[in-house]
Design a protein around this motif. Structure first.
Motif, PDB file in Angstrom:
ATOM      1  N   HIS A 126      -6.670  -6.477   2.509  1.00  0.00           N
ATOM      2  CA  HIS A 126      -6.653  -7.772   3.198  1.00  0.00           C
ATOM      3  C   HIS A 126      -5.323  -8.049   3.872  1.00  0.00           C
ATOM      4  CE1 HIS A 126      -4.098 -10.004   0.295  1.00  0.00           C
ATOM      5  NE2 HIS A 126      -4.630  -9.202  -0.612  1.00  0.00           N
ATOM      6  N   TYR A 127      -4.260  -7.377   3.438  1.00  0.00           N
ATOM      7  CA  TYR A 127      -2.935  -7.598   4.029  1.00  0.00           C
ATOM      8  C   TYR A 127      -2.600  -6.558   5.100  1.00  0.00           C
ATOM      9  CZ  TYR A 127      -1.985  -4.123   0.382  1.00  0.00           C
ATOM     10  OH  TYR A 127      -2.035  -3.013  -0.439  1.00  0.00           O
ATOM     11  N   GLN A 128      -3.528  -5.665   5.430  1.00  0.00           N
ATOM     12  CA  GLN A 128      -3.332  -4.683   6.496  1.00  0.00           C
ATOM     13  C   GLN A 128      -4.262  -5.014   7.657  1.00  0.00           C
ATOM     14  OE1 GLN A 128      -3.906  -1.516   3.496  1.00  0.00           O
ATOM     15  NE2 GLN A 128      -2.221  -0.436   4.473  1.00  0.00           N
ATOM     16  N   TRP A 129      -3.679  -5.512   8.754  1.00  0.00           N
ATOM     17  CA  TRP A 129      -4.468  -5.959   9.899  1.00  0.00           C
ATOM     18  C   TRP A 129      -4.643  -4.807  10.891  1.00  0.00           C
ATOM     19  CZ3 TRP A 129      -2.930 -11.558  11.786  1.00  0.00           C
ATOM     20  CH2 TRP A 129      -3.111 -12.454  10.726  1.00  0.00           C
ATOM     21  N   ASP A 130      -5.892  -4.522  11.222  1.00  0.00           N
ATOM     22  CA  ASP A 130      -6.182  -3.421  12.135  1.00  0.00           C
ATOM     23  C   ASP A 130      -5.772  -3.769  13.560  1.00  0.00           C
ATOM     24  OD1 ASP A 130      -8.513  -1.197  10.970  1.00  0.00           O
ATOM     25  OD2 ASP A 130      -7.937  -2.921   9.744  1.00  0.00           O
ATOM     26  N   LEU A 131      -5.090  -2.822  14.212  1.00  0.00           N
ATOM     27  CA  LEU A 131      -4.667  -3.012  15.596  1.00  0.00           C
ATOM     28  C   LEU A 131      -5.830  -2.775  16.553  1.00  0.00           C
ATOM     29  CD1 LEU A 131      -1.236  -1.201  15.325  1.00  0.00           C
ATOM     30  CD2 LEU A 131      -1.563  -3.624  15.882  1.00  0.00           C
ATOM     31  N   ASN A 132      -5.827  -3.530  17.634  1.00  0.00           N
ATOM     32  CA  ASN A 132      -6.914  -3.490  18.610  1.00  0.00           C
ATOM     33  C   ASN A 132      -6.500  -2.643  19.813  1.00  0.00           C
ATOM     34  OD1 ASN A 132      -8.967  -3.911  20.410  1.00  0.00           O
ATOM     35  ND2 ASN A 132      -8.825  -6.144  20.419  1.00  0.00           N
ATOM     36  N   TYR A 133      -6.911  -1.381  19.800  1.00  0.00           N
ATOM     37  CA  TYR A 133      -6.511  -0.459  20.865  1.00  0.00           C
ATOM     38  C   TYR A 133      -7.303  -0.642  22.156  1.00  0.00           C
ATOM     39  CZ  TYR A 133      -3.138   2.196  18.175  1.00  0.00           C
ATOM     40  OH  TYR A 133      -2.021   2.574  17.476  1.00  0.00           O
ATOM     41  N   ASP A 180       0.826  -1.209   0.000  1.00  0.00           N
ATOM     42  CA  ASP A 180       0.000   0.000   0.000  1.00  0.00           C
ATOM     43  C   ASP A 180       0.860   1.260   0.000  1.00  0.00           C
ATOM     44  OD1 ASP A 180      -2.327   1.544   0.003  1.00  0.00           O
ATOM     45  OD2 ASP A 180      -2.467   1.567   2.181  1.00  0.00           O
ATOM     46  N   GLY A 181       1.863   1.266  -0.850  1.00  0.00           N
ATOM     47  CA  GLY A 181       2.711   2.440  -0.959  1.00  0.00           C
ATOM     48  C   GLY A 181       3.494   2.747   0.300  1.00  0.00           C
ATOM     49  N   GLY A 182       3.751   1.724   1.115  1.00  0.00           N
ATOM     50  CA  GLY A 182       4.509   1.910   2.346  1.00  0.00           C
ATOM     51  C   GLY A 182       3.663   1.963   3.598  1.00  0.00           C
ATOM     52  N   TYR A 183       2.341   1.941   3.451  1.00  0.00           N
ATOM     53  CA  TYR A 183       1.451   2.042   4.614  1.00  0.00           C
ATOM     54  C   TYR A 183       1.062   0.682   5.194  1.00  0.00           C
ATOM     55  CZ  TYR A 183       1.137   7.025   3.810  1.00  0.00           C
ATOM     56  OH  TYR A 183       1.452   8.360   3.681  1.00  0.00           O
ATOM     57  N   ALA A 184       1.677  -0.384   4.683  1.00  0.00           N
ATOM     58  CA  ALA A 184       1.532  -1.702   5.311  1.00  0.00           C
ATOM     59  C   ALA A 184       2.897  -2.052   5.907  1.00  0.00           C
ATOM     60  CB  ALA A 184       1.098  -2.745   4.282  1.00  0.00           C
ATOM     61  N   VAL A 185       3.106  -1.685   7.167  1.00  0.00           N
ATOM     62  CA  VAL A 185       4.439  -1.720   7.770  1.00  0.00           C
ATOM     63  C   VAL A 185       4.750  -3.101   8.335  1.00  0.00           C
ATOM     64  CG1 VAL A 185       5.899  -0.735   9.575  1.00  0.00           C
ATOM     65  CG2 VAL A 185       4.333   0.737   8.306  1.00  0.00           C
ATOM     66  N   ARG A 186       5.941  -3.570   8.006  1.00  0.00           N
ATOM     67  CA  ARG A 186       6.404  -4.867   8.509  1.00  0.00           C
ATOM     68  C   ARG A 186       7.296  -4.712   9.738  1.00  0.00           C
ATOM     69  NH1 ARG A 186       8.971  -8.460   3.929  1.00  0.00           N
ATOM     70  NH2 ARG A 186      10.427  -6.697   3.895  1.00  0.00           N
ATOM     71  N   ASP A 187       7.994  -3.586   9.829  1.00  0.00           N
ATOM     72  CA  ASP A 187       8.862  -3.322  10.979  1.00  0.00           C
ATOM     73  C   ASP A 187       8.900  -1.815  11.196  1.00  0.00           C
ATOM     74  OD1 ASP A 187      10.884  -2.957  12.859  1.00  0.00           O
ATOM     75  OD2 ASP A 187      12.100  -4.607  12.081  1.00  0.00           O
ATOM     76  N   PHE A 188       8.348  -1.351  12.324  1.00  0.00           N
ATOM     77  CA  PHE A 188       8.241   0.081  12.598  1.00  0.00           C
ATOM     78  C   PHE A 188       9.583   0.731  12.931  1.00  0.00           C
ATOM     79  CE2 PHE A 188       3.776  -1.115  13.537  1.00  0.00           C
ATOM     80  CZ  PHE A 188       3.118  -0.142  12.803  1.00  0.00           C
ATOM     81  N   ASN A 193      -2.824   2.763  12.800  1.00  0.00           N
ATOM     82  CA  ASN A 193      -4.065   1.982  12.778  1.00  0.00           C
ATOM     83  C   ASN A 193      -3.860   0.506  12.484  1.00  0.00           C
ATOM     84  OD1 ASN A 193      -7.131   1.790  12.582  1.00  0.00           O
ATOM     85  ND2 ASN A 193      -6.531   1.050  10.552  1.00  0.00           N
ATOM     86  N   HIS A 194      -2.817   0.156  11.747  1.00  0.00           N
ATOM     87  CA  HIS A 194      -2.695  -1.232  11.296  1.00  0.00           C
ATOM     88  C   HIS A 194      -1.235  -1.585  11.023  1.00  0.00           C
ATOM     89  CE1 HIS A 194      -3.757   1.440   7.827  1.00  0.00           C
ATOM     90  NE2 HIS A 194      -2.605   0.972   7.387  1.00  0.00           N
ATOM     91  N   THR A 195      -1.006  -2.875  10.827  1.00  0.00           N
ATOM     92  CA  THR A 195       0.310  -3.364  10.411  1.00  0.00           C
ATOM     93  C   THR A 195       0.139  -4.202   9.154  1.00  0.00           C
ATOM     94  OG1 THR A 195       0.275  -5.513  11.537  1.00  0.00           O
ATOM     95  CG2 THR A 195       0.946  -3.599  12.856  1.00  0.00           C
ATOM     96  N   SER A 196       1.251  -4.510   8.537  1.00  0.00           N
ATOM     97  CA  SER A 196       1.260  -5.535   7.494  1.00  0.00           C
ATOM     98  C   SER A 196       0.973  -6.893   8.133  1.00  0.00           C
ATOM     99  CB  SER A 196       2.632  -5.575   6.817  1.00  0.00           C
ATOM    100  OG  SER A 196       2.819  -6.782   6.102  1.00  0.00           O
ATOM    101  N   ASP A 197       0.408  -7.797   7.348  1.00  0.00           N
ATOM    102  CA  ASP A 197       0.205  -9.153   7.871  1.00  0.00           C
ATOM    103  C   ASP A 197       1.519  -9.931   7.938  1.00  0.00           C
ATOM    104  OD1 ASP A 197       0.621  -9.640   5.180  1.00  0.00           O
ATOM    105  OD2 ASP A 197      -1.168 -10.869   4.904  1.00  0.00           O
ATOM    106  N   GLU A 198       2.628  -9.275   7.553  1.00  0.00           N
ATOM    107  CA  GLU A 198       3.950  -9.872   7.695  1.00  0.00           C
ATOM    108  C   GLU A 198       4.719  -9.272   8.876  1.00  0.00           C
ATOM    109  OE1 GLU A 198       6.267 -10.101   4.113  1.00  0.00           O
ATOM    110  OE2 GLU A 198       4.507 -10.516   2.863  1.00  0.00           O
ATOM    111  N   HIS A 199       4.080  -8.385   9.621  1.00  0.00           N
ATOM    112  CA  HIS A 199       4.708  -7.842  10.826  1.00  0.00           C
ATOM    113  C   HIS A 199       4.931  -8.965  11.841  1.00  0.00           C
ATOM    114  CE1 HIS A 199       5.215  -5.513  14.540  1.00  0.00           C
ATOM    115  NE2 HIS A 199       5.447  -4.451  13.796  1.00  0.00           N
ATOM    116  N   GLU A 200       5.938  -8.812  12.685  1.00  0.00           N
ATOM    117  CA  GLU A 200       6.255  -9.831  13.692  1.00  0.00           C
ATOM    118  C   GLU A 200       5.038 -10.175  14.547  1.00  0.00           C
ATOM    119  OE1 GLU A 200       9.380 -10.510  17.436  1.00  0.00           O
ATOM    120  OE2 GLU A 200       9.067  -8.519  16.566  1.00  0.00           O
ATOM    121  N   TRP A 201       4.253  -9.150  14.910  1.00  0.00           N
ATOM    122  CA  TRP A 201       3.074  -9.416  15.736  1.00  0.00           C
ATOM    123  C   TRP A 201       2.080 -10.302  14.980  1.00  0.00           C
ATOM    124  CZ3 TRP A 201       2.202  -3.479  16.737  1.00  0.00           C
ATOM    125  CH2 TRP A 201       3.271  -2.990  17.501  1.00  0.00           C
ATOM    126  N   ALA A 202       1.875  -9.980  13.701  1.00  0.00           N
ATOM    127  CA  ALA A 202       0.928 -10.760  12.898  1.00  0.00           C
ATOM    128  C   ALA A 202       1.433 -12.182  12.675  1.00  0.00           C
ATOM    129  CB  ALA A 202       0.677 -10.063  11.558  1.00  0.00           C
TER     130      ALA A 202
END
Length: 649
Positions: free
Chosen positions: A249-256, A140-148, A182-191
């Protein structure tokens, strides 16, 4: 504020806190004490029902202390300086540019070599869009982050970024970076850990074993990208669970609603603050809190999260300010400064998307009735807050002005928005614009607009046909729009390439990962041989660049253009003209009247329209941009076609 319960808890936390030796902690403790009542109150409201409330609050304070310990001395000094000059970012000296690192310069190392271009234009605030590590394809042009905490290799290295920051600081330039909250990539460590079945990290997201709760959410949730990403949940095959994916579908919303998520994001925000970033753009803040039965946008708890994040940042890095990336209705966007306050208590800066869309309406209609009505409806911002005013950005143009304003301007909301989409996609007979419909909702017919500024303004078509009159009108339109974002009140934000008339670029159609998103048509890779034409007299690039450069230079000298809630709209009977008055008590050009003509013919206005407001008392007016002395004829002021005057008496 002193309050016994919260400060008793703070004392308990601090008794277990091991302060590093040799550090000056005076300012940390002062700020923590001053902000802790608010921090405790907000944290308790959001998470007080949890059995581990005190433990989580202790972890939060520990993060603030750890990051303070790592804050460099020169950044601490800057914090103190900005605390004393608390409205530093509202001065007229700041002019911004938003850019993609790769599209602008190729990488961060090359960015250092391109700083002279930015400085030549007069820009001293640079927003580099997402730099963090993300997947090769679905990003998503860099907005699906894998490592912050890692720079994407395509942009360079963290060392490259640190060297760029040092160079910018030496030149008194501000840096803005994104934090995708708001979200991470589905390849982020948390995901990845969530996919492996780790419940701790599944709780970082909204994950459900069946469609019961997702269906309840989706009953009231609008689709953000109905064409390319319908729905708001995606079935994850690894877990067999449904995950909330509002954007893609590859951007998972974080649960605040999980305090661990909030604490993680505080740590990330302060990590970047400690790198020397001046302004953090918080992405998709309107979506931070999800609630069944609501649109899951602009919820009260989203504002509380931002207030809590601001209070935490003020403890550790008070010199850093926030931009709210919330492209919502004016009545909602104003809340991201903070409600029931005098100074901003959430984000100090917000995008003025409504003003941007209204400007494009005026270009299409050549009338300013809706522009005037829409500006009248803009709520007054807080004292220590400001707008980002822009003509184009990396995103689409949403026609988000209110139906009420459209009706008051004499139009039907549905047909008028369809006209605008037709106009900017070139389907309207009298249009030279070359844009694209984006995010078309087949159910409602709604759409947004993609396209480069110069192409939307008609320059692409005019150059193709070599119609000199059309070329002139397109260039004047580009300058007119930049004139207004420079003078309206706030920080003007130029989009990279616009200062030299960069056109649409369809090379994205050759990339299977971009070809389905036409916003890439206005996310160019700059051709620096073309950019060099800004130095060749008579070229389109030179004419545009020199005029925008002059606008910036003159803006910085006009004290009335500081953003201090010092703008008064002037309603004129001529439907082609838009006018407002900027003023301050002292300084050079403390009173300036801006009058803009959106028509392709000269337009006149009686001086009485201004004199009845105590303006234009003298016989001679000075147009500040050109330096021209104007002696009005027969008590009428004439504004040339597609021109805005900055008038002082």
């Amino acid at each position: 504020m002193y309050e016994q319960i919260s400060h008793s808890l703070l004392n308990d936390i601090l008794t277990q806190f091991k302060q590093p030796k040799g550090e000056d902690w005076q300012h940390f403790y002062t700020r923590l004490g001053a902000n802790f009542y608010a921090i405790h109150s907000l944290f308790q409201h959001l998470y007080g029902q949890r059995a581990d409330f005190k433990e989580q609050l202790g972890k939060l304070v520990n993060v603030l202390a750890q990051q303070y310990a790592q804050r460099a001395p020169h950044l601490r000094a800057k914090d103190l300086e900005r605390e004393k000059n608390h409205d530093w970012f509202m001065q007229q000296k700041w002019v911004g540019m938003a850019l993609y690192c790769q599209g602008f310069a190729g990488n961060l190392a090359n960015m250092r070599d391109r700083l002279p271009y930015i400085q030549e234009l007069g820009v001293n605030l640079v927003h580099i869009m997402p730099l963090c590590d993300c997947p090769e394809l679905q990003n998503d042009g860099g907005y699906a982050v894998r490592d912050f905490r890692k720079v994407d290799a395509r942009n360079g290295t963290m060392e490259d970024l640190e060297q760029l920051i040092a160079a910018m600081q030496q030149s008194d330039m501000l840096l803005t970076l994104d934090v995708v909250v708001n979200h991470t990539s589905d390849e982020h460590e948390w995901a990845l850990k969530a996919k492996q079945g780790d419940q701790q990290y599944q709780d970082y997201y909204y994950m459900y074993p069946d469609r019961t709760l997702p269906d309840m959410f989706e009953a009231a949730m609008p689709e953000v990208f109905p064409e390319q990403a319908p729905g708001s949940f995606t079935l994850n095959p690894d877990t067999g669970k449904w995950v909330m994916t509002v954007f893609n579908h590859y951007q998972w919303d974080l649960n605040y609603s999980n305090p661990a998520v909030f604490i993680e994001m505080v740590d990330i925000v302060l990590f970047w603050a400690n790198k020397g970033v001046d302004i953090l753009r918080l992405d998709a803040v309107a979506f931070l809190w999800k609630k069944i039965g609501s649109s899951c946008q602009n919820e009260r708890e989203a504002h509380l999260i931002l207030q809590l994040l601001k209070d935490c940042c003020q403890v550790t890095a008070p010199g850093v300010i926030f931009i709210a990336e919330a492209i919502v209705a004016p009545t909602e966007i104003i809340k991201y400064f903070g409600e029931d306050a005098i100074n901003a208590k959430e984000c100090e800066i917000a995008y003025n998307a409504t003003f941007m869309a209204l400007l494009w309406d005026a270009v299409a209609t050549k009338q300013t009735v809706l522009l005037t009505k829409g500006v009248e409806d803009l709520p007054e911002k807080l004292d220590r807050a400001t707008w980002l005013n822009y003509v184009r950005c990396h995103d689409d143009i949403g026609l988000g002005f209110s139906d009420k304003a459209i009706i008051e301007a004499g139009f039907d909301p549905v047909s008028h928005r369809r006209f605008l989409v037709d106009y900017y996609t070139g389907r309207y007979p009298e249009s030279n614009a070359r844009g694209f419909a984006f995010g078309v909702n087949k159910k409602t017919g709604d759409a947004r607009i993609s396209g480069a500024l110069a192409s939307l303004a008609g320059l692409e078509t005019a150059l193709a046909t070599q119609d000199q009159s059309a070329i002139e009108n397109a260039m004047m339109t580009i300058i007119l729009l930049h004139n207004l974002i420079m003078s309206f009140g706030g920080i003007p934000l130029i989009y990279y390439g616009d200062a030299v008339g960069t056109l649409n670029n369809d090379s994205y159609l050759q990339d299977e990962n971009k070809m389905h998103d036409n916003r890439w048509v206005h996310r160019p890779t700059l051709d620096w041989e073309v950019m060099a034409l800004r130095n060749e007299p008579g070229t389109v690039q030179q004419r545009l660049f020199s005029q925008i450069k002059q606008l910036i230079a003159i803006r910085k000298e006009i004290s009335a253009f500081a953003d201090l809630n010092n703008r008064e709209l002037i309603t004129l009977e001529n439907p082609h003209l838009f006018a407002f008055h900027r003023f301050v008590q002292t300084g050079m050009h403390s009173k300036v009247v801006v009058v803009a003509n959106f028509d392709t013919s000269p337009q006149s206005v009686p001086l009485q329209s201004f004199r009845q407001k105590g303006l234009f008392k003298g016989a001679v007016l000075t147009e500040l941009y050109s330096g021209q002395q104007i002696i009005p004829e027969s008590d009428f002021l004439t504004i040339p076609k597609l021109t805005a005057y900055w008038l002082s008496t």
